[in-house]
Write a protein that holds these residues in place. Structure first.
Motif, mmCIF file in Angstrom:
data_model
loop_
_atom_site.group_PDB
_atom_site.id
_atom_site.type_symbol
_atom_site.label_atom_id
_atom_site.label_comp_id
_atom_site.label_asym_id
_atom_site.label_seq_id
_atom_site.Cartn_x
_atom_site.Cartn_y
_atom_site.Cartn_z
ATOM 1 N N LYS A 148 4.390 -1.707 -10.965
ATOM 2 C CA LYS A 148 5.026 -2.021 -9.685
ATOM 3 C C LYS A 148 4.028 -2.137 -8.539
ATOM 4 N N GLY A 149 2.858 -1.592 -8.709
ATOM 5 C CA GLY A 149 1.885 -1.614 -7.609
ATOM 6 C C GLY A 149 0.678 -0.762 -7.943
ATOM 7 N N GLN A 150 0.477 0.299 -7.179
ATOM 8 C CA GLN A 150 -0.655 1.180 -7.436
ATOM 9 C C GLN A 150 -0.421 2.542 -6.804
ATOM 10 N N LEU A 151 -1.031 3.538 -7.433
ATOM 11 C CA LEU A 151 -0.981 4.900 -6.926
ATOM 12 C C LEU A 151 -2.319 5.183 -6.272
ATOM 13 N N GLU A 205 -16.403 -2.240 8.738
ATOM 14 C CA GLU A 205 -16.232 -0.802 8.572
ATOM 15 C C GLU A 205 -15.029 -0.304 9.372
ATOM 16 N N GLU A 206 -14.851 -0.846 10.588
ATOM 17 C CA GLU A 206 -13.727 -0.426 11.423
ATOM 18 C C GLU A 206 -12.392 -0.774 10.759
ATOM 19 N N GLU A 207 -12.334 -1.935 10.092
ATOM 20 C CA GLU A 207 -11.110 -2.341 9.405
ATOM 21 C C GLU A 207 -10.781 -1.378 8.265
ATOM 22 N N LEU A 208 -11.814 -0.930 7.559
ATOM 23 C CA LEU A 208 -11.599 0.010 6.468
ATOM 24 C C LEU A 208 -11.162 1.368 7.005
ATOM 25 N N TRP A 209 -11.747 1.789 8.129
ATOM 26 C CA TRP A 209 -11.345 3.056 8.730
ATOM 27 C C TRP A 209 -9.868 3.011 9.119
ATOM 28 N N PHE A 210 -9.441 1.902 9.707
ATOM 29 C CA PHE A 210 -8.050 1.800 10.135
ATOM 30 C C PHE A 210 -7.114 1.777 8.928
ATOM 31 N N THR A 211 -7.529 1.137 7.845
ATOM 32 C CA THR A 211 -6.736 1.141 6.613
ATOM 33 C C THR A 211 -6.628 2.557 6.067
ATOM 34 N N LEU A 212 -7.726 3.288 6.099
ATOM 35 C CA LEU A 212 -7.746 4.685 5.657
ATOM 36 C C LEU A 212 -6.788 5.518 6.503
ATOM 37 N N LYS A 247 -1.539 8.331 7.330
ATOM 38 C CA LYS A 247 -0.262 8.486 8.037
ATOM 39 C C LYS A 247 0.922 8.350 7.076
ATOM 40 N N MET A 248 0.724 7.568 6.015
ATOM 41 C CA MET A 248 1.793 7.379 5.023
ATOM 42 C C MET A 248 1.830 8.515 3.998
ATOM 43 N N GLY A 249 0.892 9.438 4.102
ATOM 44 C CA GLY A 249 0.933 10.623 3.242
ATOM 45 C C GLY A 249 -0.128 10.713 2.173
ATOM 46 N N ALA A 250 -1.029 9.717 2.101
ATOM 47 C CA ALA A 250 -2.013 9.687 1.019
ATOM 48 C C ALA A 250 -3.093 10.751 1.146
ATOM 49 N N GLN A 251 -3.091 11.482 2.264
ATOM 50 C CA GLN A 251 -4.084 12.549 2.424
ATOM 51 C C GLN A 251 -3.674 13.819 1.688
ATOM 52 N N LYS A 308 -0.867 13.721 -0.886
ATOM 53 C CA LYS A 308 -0.135 13.439 -2.126
ATOM 54 C C LYS A 308 -0.545 12.063 -2.654
ATOM 55 N N THR A 309 -0.195 11.807 -3.900
ATOM 56 C CA THR A 309 -0.435 10.485 -4.471
ATOM 57 C C THR A 309 0.632 9.531 -3.948
ATOM 58 N N LEU A 310 0.186 8.453 -3.350
ATOM 59 C CA LEU A 310 1.092 7.512 -2.687
ATOM 60 C C LEU A 310 1.314 6.292 -3.573
ATOM 61 N N ASP A 311 2.571 5.984 -3.815
ATOM 62 C CA ASP A 311 2.938 4.793 -4.600
ATOM 63 C C ASP A 311 3.148 3.649 -3.619
ATOM 64 N N ILE A 312 2.222 2.710 -3.612
ATOM 65 C CA ILE A 312 2.289 1.618 -2.631
ATOM 66 C C ILE A 312 1.724 0.339 -3.229
ATOM 67 N N SER A 313 2.342 -0.778 -2.881
ATOM 68 C CA SER A 313 1.830 -2.080 -3.298
ATOM 69 C C SER A 313 0.997 -2.670 -2.168
ATOM 70 N N SER A 314 0.129 -3.606 -2.504
ATOM 71 C CA SER A 314 -0.668 -4.262 -1.470
ATOM 72 C C SER A 314 0.227 -5.088 -0.542
ATOM 73 N N THR A 315 1.376 -5.561 -1.069
ATOM 74 C CA THR A 315 2.325 -6.297 -0.228
ATOM 75 C C THR A 315 2.911 -5.378 0.844
ATOM 76 N N LYS A 316 3.313 -4.173 0.438
ATOM 77 C CA LYS A 316 3.886 -3.213 1.381
ATOM 78 C C LYS A 316 2.841 -2.777 2.407
ATOM 79 N N LEU A 317 1.615 -2.534 1.950
ATOM 80 C CA LEU A 317 0.551 -2.137 2.874
ATOM 81 C C LEU A 317 0.256 -3.271 3.854
ATOM 82 N N GLY A 318 0.267 -4.511 3.343
ATOM 83 C CA GLY A 318 0.023 -5.657 4.214
ATOM 84 C C GLY A 318 1.049 -5.762 5.323
ATOM 85 N N LYS A 319 2.311 -5.563 4.985
ATOM 86 C CA LYS A 319 3.382 -5.616 5.991
ATOM 87 C C LYS A 319 3.221 -4.477 6.995
#
Length: 230
Positions: A60-63, A2-9, A14-18, A20-31
Motif C-alpha cells: 500500500k505504500g511504505q512504513l 538540504e532545507e527541503e529535506l529538513w522540512f520533509t523530516l 509532526k505526523m508521528g514518525a518520531q 512510531k512507525t508511520l504508514d504513509i504513501s508518497s502520494t499522501k506525503l505529497g498532498k
C-alpha cells in the motif's frame, strides 16, 4: 536541497514518525506538503540514504520512522531557532580535568588550512597547542552531547598535499572566567567522547598556571559572539 529535506523530516515528525512507525504513501506525503508524488518519493529516498529515517516498502505504500540521526537533525534546527529568538545568548557550563594529550594539537593548529580559518572565523591566532580536558561527571558528558547538536562556527575540511583534514566545529569559550578561547569539536580525533580540546591565543598552562589533574571550568557561548561581562 538540504532545507527541503529538513522540512520533509519536520513534516514526518509532526505526523508521528518520531515516536512510531508511520504508514504513509508518497502520494499522501505529497498532498500533505503540496508537492508532487514523484518529489515526495524522491525526498523519502534521500532521507533514507542520509540515514535520517528507515523505511520498508509495502503493497500500500511504505512504513517510515525517524532514526536517532534524523531526530538530531531536527534538534539542530530547534537549537538554531533558539539562538535566533532568545534575547540572551544561551551558555553551557562544562568542567573537565586537565591532562597531557598526544601533543598533536600544535601540528594541526599550525597547518595553514586550519590556522587561516581559525584567524578568520574565531578572530585570533591560536597558540600552537590544545588544552585537553577529560569529562568525568555524567552531567558534563551529557552537556557535551547537547553541544554536539548546536550549530557552531565551522572550520571547513580541506586537502593538503594529498591528505584530507576533517571539519572542525568551534564554540567561543571563557576558560576559568579569565581567558577567552574556543572549544573544538573535531570530526577526526584519537580521543574518546569524554574529551574536549580547547585553544586560545595564549599558552594557557603558563598564563593560568595549570597542572595536570586540575579542574577547568568552561563557559561556552552558543552564539557566535560571547556576551561581554558574563
Amino acid at each position: 536541497m538540504e532545507e527541503e529535506l529538513w522540512f520533509t523530516l519536520f513534516t514526518l515528525a509532526k505526523m508521528g514518525a518520531q515516536s512510531k512507525t508511520l504508514d504513509i504513501s508518497s502520494t499522501k506525503l505529497g498532498k500533505k506538503m503540496n508537492i508532487s508524488q514523484q518529489t515526495a518519493s524522491r525526498r523519502l529516498q534521500q532521507l533514507e540514504e542520509k540515514g535520517w529515517l528507515v523505511r520498508k516498502i509495502t503493497r500500500k505504500g511504505q512504513l517510515v520512522r525517524l532514526t536517532d540521526q534524523g531526530m538530531n537533525m531536527l534538534l539542530e534546527i530547534y537549537l538554531w531557532l533558539q539562538t535566533i529568538f532568545d534575547k540572551k545568548p544561551p551558555i553551557l557550563i562544562i568542567e573537565g580535568e586537565l591532562f597531557s594529550g598526544m601533543r598533536e594539537g600544535g601540528y594541526y593548529i599550525s597547518v595553514n588550512g586550519y590556522n587561516r580559518q581559525f584567524k578568520e572565523k574565531l578572530g585570533f591566532d591560536p597558540y600552537p597547542g590544545t588544552l585537553n580536558l577529560r569529562l568525568k561527571s555524567y552531567s558534563d558528558l551529557q552537556t557535551k552531547k547537547l553541544l554536539l547538536n548546536y550549530p557552531g562556527i565551522l572550520i571547513d575540511a580541506f586537502e593538503n598535499k594529498g591528505r584530507t583534514f576533517g571539519q572542525v566545529k568551534c564554540f567561543k569559550t571563557r576558560i576559568n572566567d579569565k581567558v577567552d578561547g574556543a572549544v573544538l569539536l573535531i570530526q577526526r580525533t584519537h580521543y574518546g567522547e569524554d574529551v574536549l580540546e580547547v585553544i586560545s591565543p595564549l599558552y594557557l598552562r603558563e598564563k593560568l598556571k595549570l597542572k595536570d589533574g586540575e579542574k577547568i571550568r568552561l563557559k561556552i557561548f552558543l552564539s557566535h559572539v560571547e556576551e561581554k561581562g558574563s
